[in-house]
Design a protein around this motif. Structure first.
Motif, short mmCIF file in Angstrom:
data_model
loop_
_atom_site.label_atom_id
_atom_site.label_comp_id
_atom_site.label_asym_id
_atom_site.label_seq_id
_atom_site.Cartn_x
_atom_site.Cartn_y
_atom_site.Cartn_z
N GLU A 199 6.11 -12.33 -15.56
CA GLU A 199 5.32 -11.19 -16.03
C GLU A 199 6.20 -9.97 -16.33
OE1 GLU A 199 1.63 -10.87 -16.04
OE2 GLU A 199 1.88 -13.04 -16.16
N PHE A 200 7.52 -10.15 -16.25
CA PHE A 200 8.48 -9.07 -16.50
C PHE A 200 8.27 -7.89 -15.57
CE2 PHE A 200 7.69 -11.36 -20.50
CZ PHE A 200 8.98 -11.84 -20.75
N SER A 201 7.96 -8.20 -14.30
CA SER A 201 7.72 -7.14 -13.30
C SER A 201 8.44 -7.44 -12.00
CB SER A 201 6.22 -6.99 -13.03
OG SER A 201 5.51 -6.70 -14.21
N VAL A 202 9.57 -8.11 -12.08
CA VAL A 202 10.20 -8.59 -10.85
C VAL A 202 10.96 -7.49 -10.11
CG1 VAL A 202 12.44 -9.29 -11.84
CG2 VAL A 202 11.45 -10.57 -9.90
N GLU A 203 11.32 -6.38 -10.79
CA GLU A 203 12.16 -5.38 -10.14
C GLU A 203 11.49 -4.74 -8.92
OE1 GLU A 203 9.72 -3.65 -13.30
OE2 GLU A 203 11.25 -5.20 -13.36
N VAL B 78 2.51 0.24 -3.94
CA VAL B 78 1.30 0.50 -4.72
C VAL B 78 1.44 -0.10 -6.12
CG1 VAL B 78 -0.13 2.31 -5.77
CG2 VAL B 78 0.70 2.56 -3.42
N ASN B 79 2.66 -0.10 -6.65
CA ASN B 79 2.89 -0.67 -7.98
C ASN B 79 2.74 -2.19 -7.99
OD1 ASN B 79 3.44 1.84 -9.12
ND2 ASN B 79 5.61 1.72 -8.63
N LEU B 80 2.65 -2.79 -6.81
CA LEU B 80 2.50 -4.24 -6.72
C LEU B 80 1.04 -4.67 -6.67
CD1 LEU B 80 5.33 -5.01 -4.13
CD2 LEU B 80 5.40 -5.38 -6.60
N PHE C 294 -3.40 -3.25 3.17
CA PHE C 294 -2.71 -3.84 2.02
C PHE C 294 -1.26 -4.11 2.38
CE2 PHE C 294 0.07 -2.84 -1.65
CZ PHE C 294 -0.12 -4.02 -2.36
N ASN C 295 -0.60 -3.14 3.00
CA ASN C 295 0.81 -3.33 3.35
C ASN C 295 1.00 -4.42 4.40
OD1 ASN C 295 2.02 -1.58 1.55
ND2 ASN C 295 1.92 0.18 2.92
N ASP C 296 0.04 -4.55 5.32
CA ASP C 296 0.11 -5.64 6.30
C ASP C 296 0.09 -6.98 5.58
OD1 ASP C 296 0.10 -3.96 8.52
OD2 ASP C 296 -2.08 -3.93 8.65
N PHE C 297 -0.85 -7.13 4.65
CA PHE C 297 -0.97 -8.38 3.92
C PHE C 297 0.26 -8.62 3.05
CE2 PHE C 297 -2.20 -10.59 -0.03
CZ PHE C 297 -2.46 -11.84 0.52
N LEU C 298 0.71 -7.57 2.37
CA LEU C 298 1.87 -7.70 1.49
C LEU C 298 3.10 -8.12 2.28
CD1 LEU C 298 2.66 -7.32 -1.51
CD2 LEU C 298 3.37 -4.99 -0.90
N GLN C 299 3.31 -7.51 3.44
CA GLN C 299 4.47 -7.87 4.26
C GLN C 299 4.35 -9.29 4.78
OE1 GLN C 299 5.51 -4.87 7.19
NE2 GLN C 299 5.08 -3.22 5.74
#
Length: 201
Positions: free
Chosen positions: A73-77, A165-167, A49-54
């Protein structure tokens, strides 16, 4: 962290499951071969997951789409914080890294910040302490401080993993949009990467 042995076993098990599902669904030979090729490529590259996210964050056009989606979506932070942590972790210059640490603390970790990161109190404290420890080093390039710097960097990496993980949820929603589908259609290499990630997720 050493993920590879566990991921290798998980990837191989997932690949076996893919083969079983392909047989059950009577997928034709050419489609099955293509999916098996992608699955094997994912196993070999240890895609996580982190490979793909990066990879997504390292693709400017796609990152900007994802950031805009998260903002709506008010989740940009969490998106902004994770990106800044990647920049921080990869920054080779210790003085620049110190400035980045101060900025991250001010933007995402201070109480009541407009962009306060959505993470547990423990993760925020651990991250703040690690970043402060690095900024407090008076001779960041001195060999005597290198071990401490590396230790704190490892903590920052672990906290970045926790924040990533929150992403998961917002990334899942983003990948179902027409905008993302359109991007994949015009970028076959990234599409192959995404399919490999999905086969192992």
């Amino acid at each position: 962290k050493e993920y590879k042995p566990v991921l290798q076993q998980q990837a191989q098990e997932n690949l076996k499951g893919i083969h079983v599902r392909m047989k059950q669904q009577n997928i034709d030979g050419s489609a099955a071969a293509a999916r098996e090729s992608i699955a094997n490529a994912a196993v070999n590259s240890m895609l996580t997951f982190n490979d793909f996210l990066q990879s997504l964050f390292d693709t400017p056009a796609l990152y900007n789409m994802f950031k805009s989606f998260a903002q709506k979506e008010f989740s940009v932070e969490n998106v902004l914080c994770y990106n800044d942590l990647l920049v921080y972790i990869r920054e080779p210059d210790s003085l620049t890294r110190r400035d980045l640490a101060e900025s991250i603390i001010e933007l995402y970790l201070n109480d009541n910040s407009a962009l306060e990161v959505n993470a547990t109190v423990f993760v925020r404290k651990q991250l703040r302490d690690a970043l402060n420890a690095i900024t407090d080093l008076t001779a960041l390039d001195d060999a005597s401080n290198q071990a401490k710097t590396n230790q704190q960097l490892e903590i920052v990496k672990n906290c970045a993993d926790s924040i990533s993980v929150n992403l998961l949820d917002i990334l899942s929603r983003f990948t179902k949009t027409g905008l993302f589908a359109s991007y994949l259609d015009s970028n076959p290499k990234f599409k192959e990467l995404y399919l490999a990630y999905k086969l192992l997720s």
